[in-house]
Design an enzyme around this catalytic site. Sequence first.
Site, PDB file in Angstrom:
ATOM      1  N   CYS A 178      -9.339  -7.051  -1.583  1.00 62.96           N
ATOM      2  CA  CYS A 178      -9.581  -7.186  -0.228  1.00 62.96           C
ATOM      3  C   CYS A 178     -10.839  -8.424  -0.236  1.00 62.96           C
ATOM      4  O   CYS A 178     -10.896  -8.999   0.740  1.00 62.96           O
ATOM      5  CB  CYS A 178      -9.998  -6.168   0.422  1.00 62.96           C
ATOM      6  SG  CYS A 178      -8.861  -4.744   0.177  1.00 62.96           S
ATOM      7  N   VAL A 221       5.506  -3.212 -17.906  1.00 66.89           N
ATOM      8  CA  VAL A 221       6.622  -2.178 -18.136  1.00 66.89           C
ATOM      9  C   VAL A 221       7.782  -2.797 -17.588  1.00 66.89           C
ATOM     10  O   VAL A 221       8.014  -3.276 -16.298  1.00 66.89           O
ATOM     11  CB  VAL A 221       6.183  -1.028 -17.492  1.00 66.89           C
ATOM     12  CG1 VAL A 221       7.592   0.170 -17.418  1.00 66.89           C
ATOM     13  CG2 VAL A 221       4.961  -0.205 -18.032  1.00 66.89           C
TER      14      VAL A 221
HETATM   15  P1  FAD Z   1      -2.022  -3.408  -6.271  1.00 66.25           P
HETATM   16  O1  FAD Z   1      -3.430  -3.863  -5.925  1.00 66.25           O
HETATM   17  O2  FAD Z   1      -0.841  -4.895  -6.058  1.00 66.25           O
HETATM   18  O3  FAD Z   1      -1.763  -3.346  -7.875  1.00 66.25           O
HETATM   19  C1  FAD Z   1      -0.675  -3.388  -8.487  1.00 66.25           C
HETATM   20  C2  FAD Z   1      -0.726  -3.645  -9.862  1.00 66.25           C
HETATM   21  O4  FAD Z   1       0.416  -3.425 -10.563  1.00 66.25           O
HETATM   22  C3  FAD Z   1      -1.132  -5.278 -10.040  1.00 66.25           C
HETATM   23  O5  FAD Z   1      -2.142  -5.450 -10.903  1.00 66.25           O
HETATM   24  C4  FAD Z   1       0.136  -5.639 -10.692  1.00 66.25           C
HETATM   25  O6  FAD Z   1      -0.067  -6.694 -11.967  1.00 66.25           O
HETATM   26  C5  FAD Z   1       0.377  -4.405 -11.482  1.00 66.25           C
HETATM   27  N1  FAD Z   1       2.158  -4.272 -12.024  1.00 66.25           N
HETATM   28  C6  FAD Z   1       3.226  -4.647 -11.273  1.00 66.25           C
HETATM   29  N2  FAD Z   1       4.143  -4.307 -11.865  1.00 66.25           N
HETATM   30  C7  FAD Z   1       3.935  -4.177 -13.337  1.00 66.25           C
HETATM   31  C8  FAD Z   1       4.610  -3.714 -14.202  1.00 66.25           C
HETATM   32  N3  FAD Z   1       5.914  -3.929 -14.252  1.00 66.25           N
HETATM   33  N4  FAD Z   1       4.142  -3.605 -15.448  1.00 66.25           N
HETATM   34  C9  FAD Z   1       2.692  -3.595 -15.579  1.00 66.25           C
HETATM   35  N5  FAD Z   1       1.842  -3.583 -14.583  1.00 66.25           N
HETATM   36  C10 FAD Z   1       2.510  -4.071 -13.182  1.00 66.25           C
HETATM   37  N6  FAD Z   1      -6.447  -3.824   2.432  1.00 66.25           N
HETATM   38  C11 FAD Z   1      -7.214  -3.403   3.064  1.00 66.25           C
HETATM   39  O7  FAD Z   1      -6.958  -1.891   3.573  1.00 66.25           O
HETATM   40  N7  FAD Z   1      -8.144  -3.904   3.821  1.00 66.25           N
HETATM   41  C12 FAD Z   1      -8.316  -5.149   3.444  1.00 66.25           C
HETATM   42  O8  FAD Z   1      -9.121  -6.057   4.102  1.00 66.25           O
HETATM   43  C13 FAD Z   1      -7.365  -5.971   2.768  1.00 66.25           C
HETATM   44  N8  FAD Z   1      -7.622  -7.277   2.329  1.00 66.25           N
HETATM   45  C14 FAD Z   1      -6.867  -7.943   1.529  1.00 66.25           C
HETATM   46  C15 FAD Z   1      -6.837  -9.336   1.285  1.00 66.25           C
HETATM   47  C16 FAD Z   1      -5.900  -9.863   0.279  1.00 66.25           C
HETATM   48  C17 FAD Z   1      -6.220 -11.206   0.027  1.00 66.25           C
HETATM   49  C18 FAD Z   1      -5.063  -8.790  -0.401  1.00 66.25           C
HETATM   50  C19 FAD Z   1      -4.196  -9.901  -1.375  1.00 66.25           C
HETATM   51  C20 FAD Z   1      -4.841  -7.591  -0.107  1.00 66.25           C
HETATM   52  C21 FAD Z   1      -5.842  -7.076   0.756  1.00 66.25           C
HETATM   53  N9  FAD Z   1      -5.734  -5.862   1.157  1.00 66.25           N
HETATM   54  C22 FAD Z   1      -6.664  -5.103   1.962  1.00 66.25           C
HETATM   55  C23 FAD Z   1      -4.570  -4.922   0.422  1.00 66.25           C
HETATM   56  C24 FAD Z   1      -5.116  -4.138  -0.717  1.00 66.25           C
HETATM   57  O9  FAD Z   1      -5.643  -5.091  -1.667  1.00 66.25           O
HETATM   58  C25 FAD Z   1      -3.833  -3.168  -1.369  1.00 66.25           C
HETATM   59  O10 FAD Z   1      -3.479  -2.253  -0.216  1.00 66.25           O
HETATM   60  C26 FAD Z   1      -4.198  -2.644  -2.685  1.00 66.25           C
HETATM   61  O11 FAD Z   1      -4.618  -3.539  -3.645  1.00 66.25           O
HETATM   62  C27 FAD Z   1      -3.145  -1.850  -3.044  1.00 66.25           C
HETATM   63  O12 FAD Z   1      -3.180  -1.507  -4.305  1.00 66.25           O
HETATM   64  P2  FAD Z   1      -2.071  -0.961  -5.405  1.00 66.25           P
HETATM   65  O13 FAD Z   1      -2.876  -0.354  -6.350  1.00 66.25           O
HETATM   66  O14 FAD Z   1      -0.810  -0.240  -4.590  1.00 66.25           O
HETATM   67  O15 FAD Z   1      -1.498  -2.213  -5.817  1.00 66.25           O
END
Ligand code: FAD
Length: 444
Positions: free
Chosen positions: A42, A79
Amino acid sequence: MRIVIVGGVAAGMSAASRAKRFDPDAEVVVFERGDFISYGACGLPYVLGGAVGEWDDLIARTPAQMRGRGIGVQLGHEVTGVDAEARTVTVLDRAAGRVATEPYDRLLVATGVSAVRPDWAQTDLAGVHVLREIPDGQAIADSLKGAGRVCIVGGGYIGLELAENMCRQGLSVVLLERNPDVGGRVLDPEYRPRLLDELGRHGVDVRCGTTVEGLIGKAGRVTGVQTDGGLVRADVVVVAVGVKPNVDLLRAAGARLGKTGAAAVDVRQQTNVDGVYAAGDNCESLHRVTRRRVHIPLGLTANRMGRIAGINMAGGDAKFPGVVGTSIFKVFGLGVARTGLTQGEAAALGLNAVSVDVTSTDHAGYYADARPIHVRLTGERGTGRLLGGQLVAENPLSVKRVDVIAAHLHSRGKVEDLFQMDLAYAPPFSGVWDVLLVAADRLN
Ligand code: FAD
């Protein structure tokens, strides 16, 4: 007990920490394909704009810190397959090019979403970017060196945050949006022009109703965006037109997806496949107002889901209660927040919704620097149930009072009860009748 977690950011690392805390004897291993774990995506736009100093400032925990807590972290490990029968995953060590098979007792797929990359001509030109992860941000920062004009495609919250932060770097910014206005997924139409006004006031050249047809370049580098309204010259292009859940591994494991295309999980974050859990942006969740399954990928939701999955994988019993669709962002001097349903969303669901609009000041009008705040509160005719709220204010912090509405929605409260609440008052913070109370009174 061996717990394997795929993805090491919000959901994955919350799950890892919780699982280890719940069962210190469990072996917890995180495979992350990238080079970073546990960071605040974020904050990415704010590093680009300078409000956050360094990329590293976004990192909450390093792999070494996690290893210190007994959690195994493998960076650069992707993975690539799941065998749910054998309870193994296939892991590619990207640097070494080596493939290994790793066993699990419980598997969490916390792979997030990917940015949508539309099928336009020449999206592979240098200077064309999306923004999801730290390396994306670093690549944008590199491209911006010597650039004068940036084109952002997409008027969602990421596009808008980027527009502000690019302007702060002294760049000339064009924002292209296919729809007639920006913020369409957040606010009712009546509230969206305030966003356009704010962007215009700060010199962003917003072109709504503009469809991108392709990118054009010279010597392998982008020079502009071809649209149905003509050519937009740009040194750097950032495409922020939406996301899609990363569900390939879950699909391969035989896990069900919901209608939204994200993973269908139960309240324990478990998929229909024994031993396989999912959490974070790649998952659906229950919307507590509509009781429908929704895909609203946000940071707190990912952390909350990860925590639940971690406890359950380690042998506990925790339930994820769902979301009410709360979000908040800032565009220059404007704070924007919403929770629950907008009037438009409620009507589209066939609810007998009614809304009131109140404009007041963020704190007592007689106290210094009182700024306008606009609130729309939506309720259901007949039942008196609160359905949602939207806030736009010239003091960005003041829209954080959206949390009062969100809390009330969580407990399925009525409009009348919101009006009866004992909210905090002193002149520097609010009027004696806070704008939320005034709105609830009118809606009641
Ligand atoms: P992610 O953070 O996407 O992490 C998933 C990880 O899995 C990644 O690092 C990826 O490399 C890894 N991965 C994927 N496939 C594989 C594989 N096959 N093998 C190994 N690793 C893998 N949310 C808010 O609530 N407020 C905000 O202000 C906000 N601002 C944002 C601004 C930006 C620019 C962005 C991009 C997002 C923002 N978000 C915000 C959203 C928030 O960042 C996400 O909701 C959060 O990061 C989700 O977490 P996650 O762990 O589900 O997924």
